[in-house]
Write an enzyme that holds these catalytic residues in place. Structure first.
Site, PDB file in Angstrom:
ATOM      1  N   TYR A 166       0.863  -1.190   0.000  1.00  0.00           N
ATOM      2  CA  TYR A 166       0.000   0.000   0.000  1.00  0.00           C
ATOM      3  C   TYR A 166       0.893   1.231   0.000  1.00  0.00           C
ATOM      4  CZ  TYR A 166      -3.112   3.702   1.384  1.00  0.00           C
ATOM      5  OH  TYR A 166      -3.812   4.880   1.401  1.00  0.00           O
ATOM      6  N   GLU A 202      -2.932   7.779  -4.236  1.00  0.00           N
ATOM      7  CA  GLU A 202      -2.931   6.464  -3.590  1.00  0.00           C
ATOM      8  C   GLU A 202      -2.691   5.377  -4.620  1.00  0.00           C
ATOM      9  OE1 GLU A 202      -6.602   4.397  -2.301  1.00  0.00           O
ATOM     10  OE2 GLU A 202      -5.849   4.681  -0.269  1.00  0.00           O
TER      11      GLU A 202
END
Ligand code: ADP
Ligand code: MG
Length: 390
Positions: free
Chosen positions: A109, A197
Site C-alpha cells: 500500500y 494512492e
C-alpha cells in the site's frame, strides 16, 4: 475533485510511475478490441468509477480470452456499481479500462496525503496492500509506516530508501521504489493534489514494481491554475445536487434526514447538525452559504435545499461576521415568497445588523419561527418537523 483510475495512471506514468499497459473502452466491443490490441492471454477489466472497493463489488475481473473481456464489460456498462464507498445508490459505469494482467507476488500500500497537523505532505505505506486503508488501519495498524516531507528539501532519497527497506524490498526494487516515491511526490506537488494512492503497488514475478491501481484527488481551489486537471472532471460521478450547488458557489452535501439546513460557515454548519441530532432530529444536508451572502444567494440556497423531496422543515442559522443579517433576512423573505413555501422555516440570526434583520423578518408578516440561540433553533426545528409530519 476526484479523477478516474486510468486518468491517474496516465498522469503518474508521465512522472515516472510504472503502470501496466492498457486501453480505455466505451463499449463492450471496444473493450474486446482493446484486449486484442494489447495482446497476451489474460486481461483485467476494470469499471471506471470514482470509488475504491470495486474489486469486492464485482467491478474488476481477470478475463482469459477476448470474448470474456467483452462479456464482462457488457455486464458493467450502464450499471450502478455499489461499493462500500459509494453509498446505496452506487455510481454509474460509462467507461471501462482493460489492462494486461500482472503476475502478482506481493501487494503493498502506498499513499500520499496532506497532513494538516504537520502542514506537510505525508507518505503512508504498508507492506500489506490490497485492503482499503481504513481496513488496514483497523486490522493491521502496526504495518503502517508514516513519513512527512519537508517542503524545503522535498523528498530526500535517504528517506525514500529507508521506507523501501522498511517495506521489505531489496535489490533493484529499492531503486524502483525510490523512483516511484519521487514521481508520486512530484505529481502531488506540481498538480496541487490532495491525495495520491497506489493500492496495490505490486511486486511482479520478475521482481519489478508496478502500480495496479491509482487514485488521485485535487484541491478544487487550485483548479483555476490546473486547466489540464480541471478538464478531467466527470460529472456523471458526482452527486447531482452537490455539483449543481457547487456551480452556484454553495458548499452542499446531501444527507438522509429531513431537516434542511442553511448556514454560514462550515464550523457553524457542523455544530448545527450536531445540535439537530442532539435535539432528536436528522439533518437533510450540510450547506454553507459562505461569507457575504446576498439575498439572491440565500434564495439559491433555499432552492437547493428544497430540491430534496425529503425536507420537512428548513433551519436557517446565521452568525453574521462578514455576512449581514439584514441581507440574509431579505433573502429569506424573498425565497419564502418566490418558492411558495409550504413547510415551516425556523430562523436564527446573530451578529452584524441583527436588529435590522429581525425587523425585516417581523415586518414581512410571514409565519417564520424565530429562535435566539443555536439550541433553541434546533429544538424548534425538530418540534416543527414533528408537527409537519403529523
Ligand atoms: P479497487 O481498489 O477499486 O478494488 P483495484 O484496481 O485495486 O480496484 O483492483 C482490485 C484487485 O484486483 C487488486 O487488489 C489486484 O489484486 C487485482 N488487480 C487489479 N489490477 C490488476 C492487474 N492489472 N493484474 C492483476 N491483478 C489486478
Ligand atoms: Mg485498489
Amino acid at each position: 475533485m476526484d479523477i478516474h483510475e486510468y486518468q491517474a495512471k496516465e498522469i503518474l506514468a508521465e512522472f515516472g510511475v510504472p503502470v501496466p499497459r492498457g486501453g480505455l473502452a466505451y463499449s463492450p466491443e471496444q473493450a474486446e478490441f482493446r484486449a486484442r490490441e494489447l495482446g497476451g492471454q489474460a486481461w483485467v477489466v476494470k469499471a471506471q468509477i470514482h470509488s475504491g472497493g470495486r474489486g469486492q463489488a464485482g467491478g474488476v475481473r481477470v478475463c482469459r480470452g477476448a470474448h470474456e473481456v467483452r462479456d464482462f464489460a457488457a455486464g458493467l456498462f450502464g450499471r450502478q456499481l455499489v461499493t462500500r464507498q459509494t453509498g446505496a445508490a452506487g455510481k454509474a459505469v460509462y467507461r471501462v479500462w482493460v489492462e494486461e494482467a500482472s503476475d502478482i507476488r506481493r501487494e503493498l500500500y502506498l499513499g500520499f496525503v496532506l497532513d494538516r497537523k504537520s502542514e506537510r505532505i505525508m507518505i503512508v505505506a504498508s507492506a500489506h496492500g490490497g485492503m482499503e486503508i481504513e481496513e488496514l488501519a483497523e486490522k493491521d495498524p502496526a504495518s503502517l509506516r508514516r513519513m512527512t516531507i519537508d517542503p524545503a528539501t522535498g523528498l530526500i532519497d535517504f528517506q525514500a530508501r529507508e521506507l523501501a527497506f522498511s517495506l521489505g524490498l531489496s535489490g533493484g526494487q529499492i531503486a524502483q521504489m525510490v523512483a516511484t516515491l519521487r514521481a508520486c511526490y512530484r505529481a502531488f506537488r506540481d498538480l496541487d493534489a490532495t491525495m495520491v494512492e497506489i493500492n496495490p503497488l505490486v511486486v511482479t514475478g520478475t521482481g519489478d514494481l508496478v502500480a495496479l491501481d491509482a487514485k488521485m484527488s485535487f484541491d478544487t481551489n487550485a483548479l483555476f491554475r490546473q486547466p489540464r486537471i480541471a478538464e478531467l472532471r466527470d460529472r456523471s460521478q458526482e452527486d447531482a445536487r452537490e455539483s449543481a450547488a457547487a456551480d452556484h458557489g454553495l458548499a452542499y452535501v446531501g444527507l438522509d434526514g429531513d431537516i434542511g439546513c442553511i448556514i454560514n460557515g462550515a464550523g457553524l454548519a457542523m455544530a448545527t447538525m450536531d445540535m439537530i441530532k442532539l435535539a432528536g432530529g436528522e439533518p437533510a444536508n450540510f450547506l454553507d452559504i459562505g461569507g457575504g451572502a446576498s439575498p439572491e444567494r440565500v434564495v439559491r440556497a433555499f432552492r437547493t435545499v428544497l430540491a430534496d423531496a425529503n425536507v420537512r422543515v428548513i433551519l436557517v442559522n446565521i452568525f453574521a461576521g462578514i455576512n449581514r443579517c439584514d441581507w440574509v433576512a431579505e433573502g429569506v423573505v424573498q425565497a419564502y415568497r418566490e418558492v411558495g413555501m409550504t413547510i415551516p422555516v425556523v430562523v436564527r440570526l446573530a451578529g452584524t445588523n441583527v436588529e435590522e434583520g429581525r425587523r425585516i423578518l417581523q415586518a414581512s408578516g410571514l409565519p417564520l419561527v424565530t429562535a435566539d440561540t443555536l439550541a433553541d433553533a434546533a429544538d424548534k426545528a425538530v418540534a416543527a418537523r414533528l408537527k409537519s409530519a403529523a
